[in-house]
Enzyme design. Structure first.
Site: not given
Length: 315
Positions: A88, A119
């Site tokens: 953004e 992860e």
């Protein structure tokens, strides 16, 4: 694989929440009201970390001001939030896509399909950063709600080894899950209503913190004037309308003239504002912005350049 030295069941984010012990027995209105009550806590947690967030904004700004970049890294929800915030920045602040980058365990496919097993790969975080050319000039925010994600810890270790800025962001106390870093941001939102589901309060607090970090950094880099997005990229009708309203509100320029000025300025709101305020060309506006390091407020106060042949140009 799990680290046997870590008792994950003891982490704050893994504790059962007494308030939701009968969650499946609540009527729907009571369930919604309980969520509304608990969702006050992320705001409190972020406010409690204000000093660390401010320290991070200043430290990241210093790195970016010297040509460095900001990287967010995480797995699962934490990583997706980092990617979202990074994505953004270009449309909001007209920043280069490389300036703020989100690194997610599993890459782009993990945005749509969970790949949580990745992860646990401590070396993968390091490798993913190095693949992007991560260096000592850069800043890293390692995001891990529970503070134990090997993918993130490996990346933070790399940042420290290289001399980059290492910032940790987690939702458990530091003594429960130490993370290698220079700045340690802890957003203590408490046990989740759905035990261990850190996409809830922890995710909300993380999004709030990232909003503060990226916006604060862009303010410090001169991409905001007052509270206006003067570096907004005019790429669609909504953003063109916003740019025209900024010209109207800050320089008194009516819509038709503002549209022409924006076109002459190549879509740059900053250049158009300078043109309107000082009755100068787009070329002169661009020169003033370069002289002011892209900061509109400073550019507005620069003295006009003498015309060619004026003796004062030599002084």
């Amino acid at each position: 694989m799990s680290d046997p030295a870590i008792d994950r069941g003891a982490l704050l984010t893994e504790q059962p929440n007494p308030a939701s012990a009968e969650l499946d027995q609540l009527d729907t209105l009571a369930l919604v009201e309980l969520f509304c009550e608990e969702d006050r806590k992320p705001q409190q947690a972020v406010a409690a970390a204000a000093a660390q967030l401010a320290q991070a904004v200043d430290a990241i700004s210093a790195r970016l001001g010297q040509g460095g970049r900001l990287f967010y890294i995480g797995a699962g929800t934490s990583g997706r939030l980092g990617v979202l915030d990074a994505a953004e920045c270009p449309p909001t602040f007209c920043s280069e896509p490389e300036l703020v980058q989100g690194v997610l365990a599993g890459g782009a496919p993990a945005l749509l399909r969970s790949s949580e097993g990745l992860e646990d790969l401590r070396g993968a975080g390091r490798a993913d950063l190095l693949e992007r050319g991560f260096s000592a000039a850069d800043a890293l925010v390692g995001i891990a709600a529970g503070g134990t994600t090997p993918y993130v810890l490996g990346a933070l270790e790399l940042a420290q080894e290289l001399g980059a800025l290492a910032i940790a962001l987690a939702c458990v106390p530091a003594d429960q899950a130490p993370m290698p870093c220079e700045i340690d941001i802890r957003l203590l939102t408490g046990p989740e209503l759905l035990t261990g589901s850190t996409r809830l309060k922890a995710g909300t607090a993380t999004k709030m913190a990232l909003n503060i970090l990226s916006t604060g950094v862009m303010v410090r880099l001169g991409k905001v004037h007052g509270n206006r997005m003067v570096d907004v990229a005019v790429t669609n009708s909504k953003l063109e309308d916003r740019a025209l309203r900024i010209l109207r509100d800050l320089a008194g320029v009516e819509r038709a003239l503002g549209s022409r000025m924006l076109q002459e300025a190549g879509g740059s709101v900053k250049r158009a504002l300078l043109m309107a305020q000082h009755d100068i060309s787009a070329t002169e506006a661009a020169a003033r912005l370069r002289q002011a390091g892209g900061r509109l407020r400073q550019a507005l106060h620069l003295r006009p350049s003498p015309p060619p042949g004026d003796p004062s140009r030599e002084r």
